[in-house]
Each structure stands twice: as structure tokens, then as C-alpha cells.
Design a protein around this motif. Structure first.
Motif, PDB file in Angstrom:
ATOM      1  N   ARG A 194       0.816  -1.222   0.000  1.00 63.12           N
ATOM      2  CA  ARG A 194       0.000   0.000   0.000  1.00 63.12           C
ATOM      3  C   ARG A 194       0.848   1.271   0.000  1.00 63.12           C
ATOM      4  NH1 ARG A 194      -5.133  -1.457   3.990  1.00 63.12           N
ATOM      5  NH2 ARG A 194      -5.683  -3.426   2.973  1.00 63.12           N
ATOM      6  N   GLY A 195       2.054   1.136  -0.511  1.00 65.37           N
ATOM      7  CA  GLY A 195       2.897   2.313  -0.662  1.00 65.37           C
ATOM      8  C   GLY A 195       4.066   2.313   0.291  1.00 65.37           C
ATOM      9  N   SER A 196       5.266   1.978  -0.215  1.00 65.33           N
ATOM     10  CA  SER A 196       6.427   1.921   0.669  1.00 65.33           C
ATOM     11  C   SER A 196       7.703   2.215  -0.108  1.00 65.33           C
ATOM     12  CB  SER A 196       6.513   0.552   1.355  1.00 65.33           C
ATOM     13  OG  SER A 196       6.427  -0.518   0.418  1.00 65.33           O
ATOM     14  N   TYR A 197       8.762   2.422   0.629  1.00 66.89           N
ATOM     15  CA  TYR A 197      10.042   2.840   0.048  1.00 66.89           C
ATOM     16  C   TYR A 197      11.161   2.283   0.912  1.00 66.89           C
ATOM     17  CZ  TYR A 197      14.016   6.013  -0.792  1.00 66.89           C
ATOM     18  OH  TYR A 197      15.254   6.537  -1.046  1.00 66.89           O
ATOM     19  N   VAL A 198      12.269   1.851   0.235  1.00 70.85           N
ATOM     20  CA  VAL A 198      13.478   1.434   0.944  1.00 70.85           C
ATOM     21  C   VAL A 198      14.701   1.930   0.192  1.00 70.85           C
ATOM     22  CG1 VAL A 198      12.477  -0.632   2.012  1.00 70.85           C
ATOM     23  CG2 VAL A 198      13.533  -0.789  -0.267  1.00 70.85           C
ATOM     24  N   TYR A 249      10.295   3.972   4.372  1.00 68.31           N
ATOM     25  CA  TYR A 249       9.046   4.359   5.015  1.00 68.31           C
ATOM     26  C   TYR A 249       7.948   3.380   4.617  1.00 68.31           C
ATOM     27  CZ  TYR A 249       7.628   6.667   0.600  1.00 68.31           C
ATOM     28  OH  TYR A 249       7.308   6.942  -0.706  1.00 68.31           O
ATOM     29  N   THR A 250       6.951   3.328   5.433  1.00 66.97           N
ATOM     30  CA  THR A 250       5.742   2.569   5.141  1.00 66.97           C
ATOM     31  C   THR A 250       4.548   3.499   5.297  1.00 66.97           C
ATOM     32  OG1 THR A 250       4.343   0.708   5.839  1.00 66.97           O
ATOM     33  CG2 THR A 250       5.619   1.779   7.538  1.00 66.97           C
ATOM     34  N   THR A 251       3.568   3.333   4.447  1.00 69.53           N
ATOM     35  CA  THR A 251       2.335   4.127   4.569  1.00 69.53           C
ATOM     36  C   THR A 251       1.152   3.258   4.946  1.00 69.53           C
ATOM     37  OG1 THR A 251       1.702   3.878   2.243  1.00 69.53           O
ATOM     38  CG2 THR A 251       3.168   5.716   2.805  1.00 69.53           C
ATOM     39  N   ARG A 252       1.383   1.965   5.111  1.00 72.04           N
ATOM     40  CA  ARG A 252       0.256   1.067   5.366  1.00 72.04           C
ATOM     41  C   ARG A 252      -0.488   1.481   6.623  1.00 72.04           C
ATOM     42  NH1 ARG A 252      -2.595  -3.683   5.759  1.00 72.04           N
ATOM     43  NH2 ARG A 252      -2.509  -4.869   3.825  1.00 72.04           N
ATOM     44  N   LYS A 283       3.283   8.870   6.938  1.00 71.24           N
ATOM     45  CA  LYS A 283       4.375   7.924   6.707  1.00 71.24           C
ATOM     46  C   LYS A 283       4.979   7.550   8.056  1.00 71.24           C
ATOM     47  CE  LYS A 283       6.019   9.380   2.093  1.00 71.24           C
ATOM     48  NZ  LYS A 283       5.056  10.472   1.814  1.00 71.24           N
ATOM     49  N   ASN A 284       5.440   6.326   8.158  1.00 66.84           N
ATOM     50  CA  ASN A 284       6.287   5.940   9.277  1.00 66.84           C
ATOM     51  C   ASN A 284       7.677   5.697   8.707  1.00 66.84           C
ATOM     52  OD1 ASN A 284       7.128   5.220  11.866  1.00 66.84           O
ATOM     53  ND2 ASN A 284       6.582   3.067  11.585  1.00 66.84           N
TER      54      ASN A 284
END
Length: 764
Positions: A177-181, A193-196, A206-207
Motif C-alpha cells: 500500500r505504498g512503501s520505500y526502501v 518508510y511505510t504508509t500502510r 508515513k512511518n
């Protein structure tokens, strides 16, 4: 220092299993060793024995960690009967029904590189699992890796013990559901970050996380959904990072992890909570913190099972509401607002539903942690300023769950019990209460659904399309009482004070003299028909009329009068236990888990697994039969709580069902939190010592206490005979000694006169 000894067995550290119900423990050094995070984890969608996961955390920590046995997005993140672990998840989940937000996971893998959850998961056994509030360890059989976790409030240390192999990996899964590394090899670091989330967040939520390792990476890869790539950076629906290295047998690879709802820079700052501490130092500090907080209530003279249940419940009472604030570069308290998406100064707390927790959890915090509740009140003031409403269920922002306007009780009780001792804007909060009490909110569960009807008619009608209308009416009436008491304390105009006093009597509108129960009423003033008092839902919330008819917390005498006097009132109370556990589930179209939990409990219509009726046992004190409270409180503690994975009798609910046990074990309970009184039951242990935050001590003695001696023959307060069925909050806060003389026969004389009864509005 506390000392360890048995009262009845002198030579063993623990009684044998056969002795667990008879051998009595004295004071203990380390209460954390009795707190079991697995209690309540043997749960499912259809039947709850707690519906909790093992929260590896610091008290009220911003981030918890848990082993993940359920698939990504499953609210039942960890279930005791599971056999495989998919990862170790940073979680903010308050309940499986609310689900999670801001979650990501770490997972070690060996030999073949497997990054998808269903492929990387590993068999495990509870025999090779150690679970403490501050520490988790498990052996992952498929990978021959032992994983250990120990947290701070916003960071954590991991320790992975690998076998000898040239194919050791750690997967950092930022979820879908929308993330980045991004992998930064030269710094042995992964950021992302994670947006879940499950709702209740602004668009920019965002976390942000950072993971630092103590070993160079020999392999770096990322994945984009189900595709493995050699890129160091990945942004997609579902992103993750993989780092690998060679390890020798028994080699330990350490990781430091932290996150922030504000920024990567703030996540790095939160990582500084660990400082230079190695894994064992963080673990020891966590153990010390839990021992300090749990040890503020020392119990003696109970069985090992009672100790385990008590401290497990106390642990659950110290988790929520969660801290949702951080410390900036200057050390100032700031928070990302889950209401408007801005970074603002000041406190913020979240992940609690007031419908559940106004009853016992917040009164417990007001008794033992008034400074914390002062910070929580500042956070609620900030929430109102940032959203225009007080949350009724926050996770992390406004959620559309449950009924009532019970923020009124939470706000009023804190001020009524602590006054101006803590700095927060009580006038802003009073404005918030008045606003919420007279308006429908942006969500059905914010403000008051049916406010216009309630203010005009004195009740929310059954036939105007507002579900659970009778429950709303009854809770609004108590909430109006809380506003009335706060308005008095703040010196508001007499007409305004009287307005809320009169509205707090609205419960009378729904009393049906024919059935002697509460009943939904149509807009024209006629009771809804047909009426089945065993029907769950409909006019009520997760219960039936037999459960909700007692929701007159603030005016039990008024309810007694409506029922025709004490004899009929106590007869109705008795019927709750003597009626069969029949039910009508037609409103839901299925047997919801709360119904099933009542049905199988063998306590008639008493549904302790859900909140609406949990105070009902204490109402005998208002009608001259306190011995029945003493009997049924002990029965409930004995039968509905166990020191096992199926140890609760329904949803634990953010500390509420646990706080019920803690209070009941102390020997009193806050039936109406805004009155400042605790209604007496009988203590569970032979001695209990409360170390209050102000330095005073409450000592509760019951030397003859036993399972048979569950009745109070007499009580002395500070050495003087005490005949009342309640004790005041201020009395306890000044320091007090309560000496209970216990017996195996009910005392039919003590507490039977009106002078002994707790507060009721009708007696003002």
C-alpha cells in the motif's frame, strides 16, 4: 528491596504445579517475571480469549514489536496456535478489529534467498520461545537462526544468531500500500518508510524507519512487489530490502532499529535512545523499567497463578494509550498530528477507545499515574485544537467505531481528581466537551450521533435510522453527568451547570416499568415493539437490555427507585446470573464472538467478556447486599481469568478488562469515575501495597483471605471502624491503610444502611 519468600513453602523458588492453587507467595523481587505477554493470544475471529498479541515494548511506548504469524494485513498478527513466523513486526495495533498502521518487519533467512512472506516463514515452537514484556527470543527452525528483540520507547535492538553459512540474510519488509526502501552499504544502513494503515491518518502519513547493522553487507538487493532487483533504492506498492553476508556458527549480527512519524532525521534521532548500549544493556534497562512500574503494586499472600494473572493484567494496563510524540533536536516534545498532518509542539497519545477504557483503565491511571494522565489531557487538548473534535476512538486519528461521547468522562475525571496540579488547557477541553455534547461530528462515532434528537427529546429515538440508540442515550446521560461535575468544578454559570445535571437524568426516558429494563423508544414516545430483552445489538451496542439496563453509573439510586426499591433491584441483579445464556443474534445475522463468549461462560446473562456489564456486580453495594458483590467478584476473577494463552474471556481491549481485574484484586472498583469514589468489593490477596506517585502509600491487609474467606466481616480504615461501601479517591491519595477482616460467611449486617451506600445523583 523486595524480598522473595513463601508464606507456606520455604525451600523452593516456585511451587510445583500441584501446589499452584494452595501455596501462597510473599513479596517478590521481579514482578516482570510473572507478567506473561502470551496470556490472551490464543484467540480467533470467532472466539476471543483476549485478542491480543505479545507486545514487546516499554510502558506506553510509541512502538511495539511482535512476532508475526499472520499474513501481511491480518489483524490477528500473532495467534498462539500458529506454527510458523513470517517476520518480526513493528506494530501500533491496538486491536485486531482496528488493525495496524505504520508497520514494517525484519526477518532473518539462510541458504536459499526467500523474501515473500509465505516462502520465508519458518516453523517455530513455544518450547523454544521466551516472551517477556521487555524481551523476545525464538528459534526459527527452517533457518537455524535465533532471533532476539528488546525495545526502547521508539527504538529497538535485534540480535540474530546465525549458523555457519555463506548465505545469511536479513529482509526488511516495508509492506504494501505504498512503501520505500534504500540501502546505504557504506553506513551498513537501510532507511525507508511505510504508509500502510487502516484509516484515521492524513494524506501525508508515513512511518519513517532506519535499520543499522554491525556487519558489512556482502549482498544488497531490493524487491518491488514480487520482483527481486539489484537496485539499492525502491519505491513501489510493496518495497523491501535484503542484505546478506557470510556467518560462522553462532555468529551474532546486531541491528539497531528506530522509526518516526516525522522524518528520517527524526528516526535517526530516535535511534539515539539506544545510545552506546549493547543488546544486553537495553534488555536490562527494559527489565528494570518494567520491574519498577509493575512493582509499584506489591501483592503478597496469593497463589502463583493469581500472581501471574495479576501482573499480566497489570502489564496490559500499562501499554495504552500509546505515546505518539517524539523529542526534536532541542529536546522539545513534538508530534506529528494524525488529525491535520502537521508537526506540532506538545504531547499526543493515541490507540485507545474511550467506550472501553473510560470505565476502569483511565481511573487506574488517575490513581497510579496522575502525571501521565496530565500529559494525556494535554494531548487531548491538542487533538481538539488540531481536528475540531475530541477522539472517541483514536488510532492514530479519528476512527468511526463504537458509540457514546465518553471523552467527557476521561476529561472530567482527570481534572476532578487532580485539579490544577498539571499544566494543560482545561478551558479548551471544557469547550471541546460542550461542543462534542451538542453536535454530530464528521463521523458517526465523533461528537454525538442523534444530538439534536437527544437534546430535544431526552433520548435518541429507535425509529430515526440511528443504530444502537438506547446505548447512545444511556452513555450520553452519564457523559452529561461528567460535564455537570466538571462545570461545577470550573465555576461555570449556574444555568449551564443545571442544564447538564438535568440531562444526566435522561436515562429515565428509556426505563420500561413493564419489563423493569431499558428499552428503545420511538420518536412519538412509544416504546419500540416487539421487544426481546435478549436481543443483541439493535437498540444496544454489543449487548442486550440485560447488559445495558445497568448503565446508570452516576445514579444507581435513581434506577433503584424506578425499579420499585432495593428488593426488586437486587432481584433483577440476581436474575442476570440465574437466567440461561439465551440470545437473539438476528440484528447481526450471525453469532458474533461476544455472544458466544457469554454463552459458554456458564454465568447466565453476565457477559464479562464485553464492557457494558463489567461494573454491574458492584451495584449490590447500592442496595444493601454488598456480600453478593464480594461473592461474584471473586467468582469472576476465579473463572474468567486464567494464567494461560486463553486466559481472558473476551477482548482485552486496551487495558480495560485487565484494569477490571487489577482494581477488583485491590478490593474496589470505579463504578462512576467522575464521582471520585471507588465501590468496595473484597481484596484477592492477603496484603497489597500501592506506592502512589505523590510518595504516599496505600496498604490493604486481609490476613485471613482465602478462596473460602471471600466475604468481608468488617473493615477498618486507618485504624477506625469503617462501615461504608465505598472509599474516596482523595482518601487513598492521602495515604491509607485498609484492614479487611475476611470470613467464609456473608456478613448480612455490614453495609446495609443507606448511610453506607455510594454516591447517587438522586441523593444530592
Amino acid at each position: 528491596m523486595l524480598r522473595t519468600f513463601f508464606l507456606l513453602t520455604a525451600f523452593f523458588a516456585y511451587p510445583t504445579p500441584g501446589d499452584s492453587q494452595t501455596a501462597l507467595l510473599g513479596e517478590i523481587d521481579n514482578p516482570v517475571d510473572y507478567a506473561d505477554p502470551l496470556l490472551g493470544t490464543d484467540s480467533h475471529y470467532s472466539l476471543s480469549n483476549g485478542n491480543v498479541y505479545p507486545a514487546i515494548a516499554r510502558p506506553w511506548g510509541m512502538n511495539f514489536w511482535t512476532p508475526q504469524t499472520g499474513e501481511m494485513g491480518n489483524g490477528w498478527a500473532y495467534t498462539y496456535d500458529a506454527t510458523r513466523i513470517r517476520g518480526f513486526k513493528q506494530t501500533h495495533q491496538p486491536s485486531p478489529w482496528m488493525n495496524d498502521y505504520g508497520q514494517f518487519s525484519l526477518m532473518p533467512v539462510t541458504e536459499k534467498l526467500r523474501f515473500r512472506e509465505e516462502e520465508r516463514q519458518s516453523w517455530f515452537s513455544h518450547k523454544a520461545e521466551e516472551v517477556k514484556p521487555h524481551y523476545y527470543r525464538v528459534y526459527l527452525a527452517d533457518h537455524d537462526v535465533t532471533t532476539e528483540i528488546t525495545p526502547t520507547e521508539r527504538a529497538a535492538r535485534f540480535r540474530f544468531t546465525f549458523p555457519e553459512t555463506d548465505s545469511s540474510y536479513v529482509i526488511v519488509d516495508a509492506f504494501d500500500r505504498g512503501s520505500y526502501v534504500k540501502i546505504v552499504p557504506e553506513e551498513r544502513k537501510i532507511i525507508g518508510y511505510t504508509t500502510r494503515n487502516s484509516g484515521g491518518v492524513p494524506d501525508n502519513f508515513k512511518n519513517y524507519f532506519v535499520v543499522e547493522f554491525d556487519k558489512d553487507f556482502e549482498l544488497t538487493q531490493t524487491f518491488r512487489d514480487t520482483t527481486l532487483t539489484d537496485a539499492l533504492e525502491q519505491e513501489s506498492n510493496h518495497a523491501g530490502a535484503i542484505i546478506g553476508f557470510k556467518t560462522v556458527k553462532g555468529e551474532q549480527v546486531n541491528a539497531r532499529v528506530a522509526s518516526s512519524f516525522i522524518s528520517y532525521e527524526q528516526a535517526e534521532r530516535n535511534l539515539e535512545e539506544i545510545g552506546g548500549d549493547d543488546f544486553d544493556a537495553v534488555k536490562n534497562k527494559g527489565r528494570e523499567e518494567w520491574n519498577r512500574e509493575l512493582g509499584r503494586i506489591a501483592v503478597e499472600g496469593g497463589t502463583i497463578d493469581q500472581f501471574r494473572i495479576f501482573y499480566s493484567c497489570l502489564y496490559r494496563s500499562l501499554l495504552f494509550p500509546r505515546k505518539f510524540y517524539e523529542y526534536d533536536a532541542e529536546g522539545k516534545i513534538v508530534h506529528y498530528s494524525p488529525y491535520n498532518g502537521e508537526v506540532r509542539p506538545g504531547y499526543m497519545f493515541t490507540d485507545t477507545g474511550f467506550w472501553d477504557t473510560f470505565r476502569a483503565l483511565f481511573p487506574f491511571l488517575n490513581l497510579m499515574y496522575p502525571e501521565l494522565t496530565g500529559h494525556i489531557q494535554e494531548g487531548l487538548s491538542n487533538a481538539y485544537t488540531e481536528s475540531g473534535w475530541l477522539p472517541e476512538w483514536a488510532s492514530p486519528g479519528l476512527r468511526n467505531v463504537m458509540v457514546g461521547n465518553n471523552s467527557a468522562s476521561v476529561v472530567a475525571e482527570a481534572y476532578l481528581k487532580s485539579g490544577d496540579a498539571y499544566t494543560y488547557d482545561i478551558e479548551n477541553l471544557y469547550e471541546a466537551l460542550v461542543h462534542g455534547a451538542n453536535n454530530e461530528g464528521p463521523l458517526t462515532a465523533v461528537g454525538r450521533a442523534g444530538a439534536e434528537y437527544y437534546n430535544e427529546l431526552g433520548y435518541v429515538p429507535y425509529d430515526v435510522g440511528i443504530n444502537e440508540n438506547a446505548a447512545r442515550t444511556l452513555e450520553y446521560a452519564y457523559d452529561d453527568f461528567a460535564i455537570y461535575r466538571l462545570a461545577q468544578a470550573l465555576g461555570k454559570p449556574a444555568a449551564e451547570v443545571e442544564k447538564y445535571r438535568q440531562r444526566s437524568l435522561n436515562y429515565r426516558k428509556l426505563y420500561d416499568p413493564e419489563t423493569k429494563l431499558m428499552r428503545g423508544k420511538n420518536r412519538d414516545g412509544q416504546f419500540m415493539s416487539p421487544f426481546n430483552p435478549f436481543k443483541w445489538g439493535d437498540a444496544f451496542t454489543e449487548g442486550n437490555s440485560w447488559h445495558y439496563s445497568w448503565s446508570v453509573f452516576h445514579d444507581v439510586q435513581g434506577l433503584i427507585d424506578l425499579m420499585g426499591g432495593e428488593e426488586e433491584f437486587t432481584a433483577q441483579l440476581d436474575r442476570v446470573f440465574s437466567l440461561p445464556p439465551v440470545f437473539d443474534e438476528s440484528y447481526y445475522g450471525q453469532v458474533i464472538h461476544e455472544i458466544r463468549e457469554m454463552q459458554i461462560a456458564d454465568m447466565g446473562q453476565y457477559a464479562h467478556g464485553n464492557q457494558p456489564i463489567q461494573h454491574m456486580i458492584y451495584l449490590y453495594n447500592y442496595a444493601g447486599q454488598p456480600w453478593k458483590t464480594q461473592h461474584w467478584v471473586r467468582e469472576t476473577m476465579n473463572r474468567m481469568y486464567l494464567p494461560t494463552p486463553d486466559g481472558y474471556c473476551g477482548d482485552e481491549d486496551n487495558g480495560q478488562t485487565s484494569a477490571w481485574y487489577v482494581f477488583s484484586a485491590l478490593g474496589f472498583y470505579p463504578v462512576a469515575p467522575a464521582t471520585g469514589e471507588y465501590v468496595l468489593g473484597a481484596p484477592l490477596f492477603r496484603k497489597i501495597t500501592l506506592q502512589l506517585e505523590n510518595g504516599n502509600t496505600v496498604v490493604i491487609n486481609a490476613p485471613e483471605n482465602s478462596d473460602e474467606n471471600r466475604y468481608v466481616r468488617q473493615l477498618r480504615l486507618n485504624g477506625e471502624a469503617y462501615g461504608k461501601n465505598w472509599v474516596g479517591h482523595n482518601t487513598l491519595m492521602e495515604g491509607a491503610t485498609l484492614d479487611f477482616e475476611m470470613t467464609d460467611e456473608p456478613n448480612l449486617e455490614r453495609g446495609t444502611s443507606e448511610a453506607a451506600y455510594p454516591y447517587s445523583l438522586s441523593n444530592e
